[in-house]
Write an enzyme that holds these catalytic residues in place. Sequence first.
Site, short mmCIF file in Angstrom:
data_model
loop_
_atom_site.label_atom_id
_atom_site.label_comp_id
_atom_site.label_asym_id
_atom_site.label_seq_id
_atom_site.Cartn_x
_atom_site.Cartn_y
_atom_site.Cartn_z
N HIS A 6 -8.26 -1.40 -0.32
CA HIS A 6 -7.98 -2.24 -0.96
C HIS A 6 -8.37 -3.64 -0.93
CE1 HIS A 6 -4.73 -0.35 2.38
NE2 HIS A 6 -5.57 0.18 2.58
N ASP B 91 -3.44 -7.73 -4.80
CA ASP B 91 -3.05 -6.47 -4.44
C ASP B 91 -3.60 -5.98 -5.84
OD1 ASP B 91 -2.96 -5.18 -1.89
OD2 ASP B 91 -1.45 -5.29 -1.36
N CYS C 83 0.50 -1.25 -0.03
CA CYS C 83 0.39 -0.03 -0.35
C CYS C 83 0.52 1.38 0.34
CB CYS C 83 -1.36 0.15 1.34
SG CYS C 83 -1.21 -1.39 2.06
N HIS D 221 -4.74 -1.14 -4.84
CA HIS D 221 -5.45 -0.16 -4.32
C HIS D 221 -6.50 0.84 -5.12
CE1 HIS D 221 -1.94 -1.52 -2.17
NE2 HIS D 221 -3.30 -1.76 -1.37
N GLN E 81 0.93 -10.93 -2.74
CA GLN E 81 -0.47 -10.78 -2.79
C GLN E 81 -0.97 -10.53 -4.77
OE1 GLN E 81 0.41 -6.98 0.47
NE2 GLN E 81 -1.27 -8.92 1.36
N ARG F 227 7.21 -10.90 5.76
CA ARG F 227 7.08 -10.95 7.64
C ARG F 227 7.59 -11.51 7.98
NH1 ARG F 227 0.79 -9.13 6.36
NH2 ARG F 227 0.46 -7.65 4.94
N LYS G 250 -14.78 -3.15 6.34
CA LYS G 250 -14.56 -3.64 5.19
C LYS G 250 -15.01 -5.19 5.20
CE LYS G 250 -11.53 -6.85 9.02
NZ LYS G 250 -10.72 -7.94 8.58
ZN LIG Z 1 -3.45 -2.38 0.86
#
Ligand SMILES: [Zn+2]
Length: 650
Positions: free
Chosen positions: A518, A386, A337, A388, A384, A366, A472
């Site tokens: 997200h 991912d 992000c 945005h 991910q 992580r 969310k």
């Molecule tokens: Zn994010």
Amino acid sequence: MIHITLPDGSVKNFEAGVTPMDVAKDISEGFARNVISAKFNDTVVETVTPLMEDGSLILFTWNNEEGKKAFWHSSAHILAQALEELYPGIKLTIGPAIENGFYYDVDTGDHTISENDFKKIEDKMLEIARGKHDFKMHPVTKSNALALYKEQGNEYKVELIENLEDGTITFCDHSNFTDLCRGGHIPNTSIVKAVKIMSVAGAYWRGDENKPQLTRVYGISFPKQKELTEYLNLLEEAKKRDHRKLGKELELFTFSQKVGQGLPLWLPKGAALRERLENFLKQAQKKAGYEMVVTPHIAQKELYVTSGHFAKYGEDSFKPIKTPAEGEEFMLKPMNCPHHCEIYKNRPFSYRELPKRYAEFGTVYRYEQSGELHGLTRVRGFTQDDAHIFCTPEQLDEEFKNVIDLVLYVFGSLGFDNFTTQVSLRDPENPEKYIGKDEVWEKAESAIISAVEDKGLNYVIETGEAAFYGPKLDFMVKDALGRKWQLGTIQVDYNLPERFELTYKGNDNELHRPVMIHRAPFGSMERFVAILLEHTAGNFPLWLMPDQAIILSLSEKYENYAKNVLNLLENHEIRALVDNRNETIGKKIREAEMNKIPFMIIVGENEEKSGMISVRKHGGEDLGSISVADFAHLIKSEINKTLKPFNPIK
Ligand SMILES: [Zn+2]
Ligand SMILES: [Zn+2]
């Protein structure tokens, strides 16, 4: 008289002192026979608790989560009694119900409990259960409770009771056994008809490794023997479907101690499968107006201080990397992000240009403790899917619906038909816990609810479960064995636009903050492939299969014909391979079955002469002799059954 409100909204009048079981019998005798626990005014009560005031009553059977919880909690009492009788002098500590069954932590003193003892414990539990002992709750004063356990020399229960307030302490008795307990039992022991001790493990008292080690005995119980058998079969099946086992057998991924724990290595077949998944999503995202971006795997520590991720991942994660000369500090990327926020900041935007949708298959790192690592589901580096979305608050409603459409398309194409959703809202009692203006939150929360309503999704609302930065929507899929997995998340975020001071120019010519969404329909490629493996047992949807067909020659004589067939299949974009080994056809079929290849094409003299192929499906179905063109057509139509074109509304 008191008024009892039932879940269907009906209100019945009873004399004060009526019990939940009386109410159940009033509804019907048949129903009452199945009632095993109850909740009154949101508090767990016994089925024999006298109700003294107006209120709402929910009656539970084995088919409710709450009913199972009471069943397993009560079974833990039976387990404790069995252990005490079999191992005199052991000290009981705590024994809760868990997601599947229950456990009891005991200090076994001089005794040891091993797998060889399981049968003995089960028999003892069943013997107690058959005694049809009622569970009876009664209050105990703190001093009496302490005296009882001090006399037994049970320092664990003493410690528990010392932390309780006098006047709130209750014991539960059944048979000649008693235990400290807050309540929530089935009426009597005889409802427990089948038990299985599952395992024993070490567990520290209060989870603290500086405290004594106890023995944790895990068990599960059922109201019918048949249900226990089914459960054990399910466990067997789950073992066969373990993604770590299948990933190895199907040569999808591996791990290397040298590379490092929790860092998956994708083998060619797995990498190709993953690429197909990525291309599938990329294609759908392109249609939905996403733009791909690429960002590096590391960034300056400052970036994550700004985003707040350093505070969250900094201390307990991988340490910063220092450059040798300039004294700069970099970190492995824990989230994509912040990078995407900086991409948004590349130039100013007007409201007319929004939403901007940036997508990236971004790998993040992580730290997880080595004991927590598990196959592809808990790793230290993962990618991910991912994206945005930066939009105006007015666009949030529509954008949210668009994202849901995409998630549903992904699930549908991969055979996840059974799912539920959870809407996580803020706790209105504690507005100070959240950032962002009230009106903005209200807008976003009602946008999510109207989106799930509009899409006809099956949802539950969890108040107080929102992150501090926004509400969310989570998707929970149920796999083929009925296990629940959390997959995609769609998250609204007011925090990062604030922290990164993101703006757009509104039609009033003033600067405003965009809202950020997200979203990751797969979650991560690693976790998704793991879940898909366990869901399908390796029989992926045909469009995703590493090898869709294998050509098995009856003998080496037909090698050339097999190769011809392969060429033809490749022209039809079918992924196939040839098994020309000098092995029996039976062995070749068996191996192809093991490798889960959906179609086996057998070629020999007849096929070569007629220019046809003989086709056998995975699992044994014989499709007979057909032409390659017909076979290609068959594959296409099978694929089209699951993989439909994505047509987002623009
Ligand atoms: Zn994010
Ligand atoms: Zn209890």
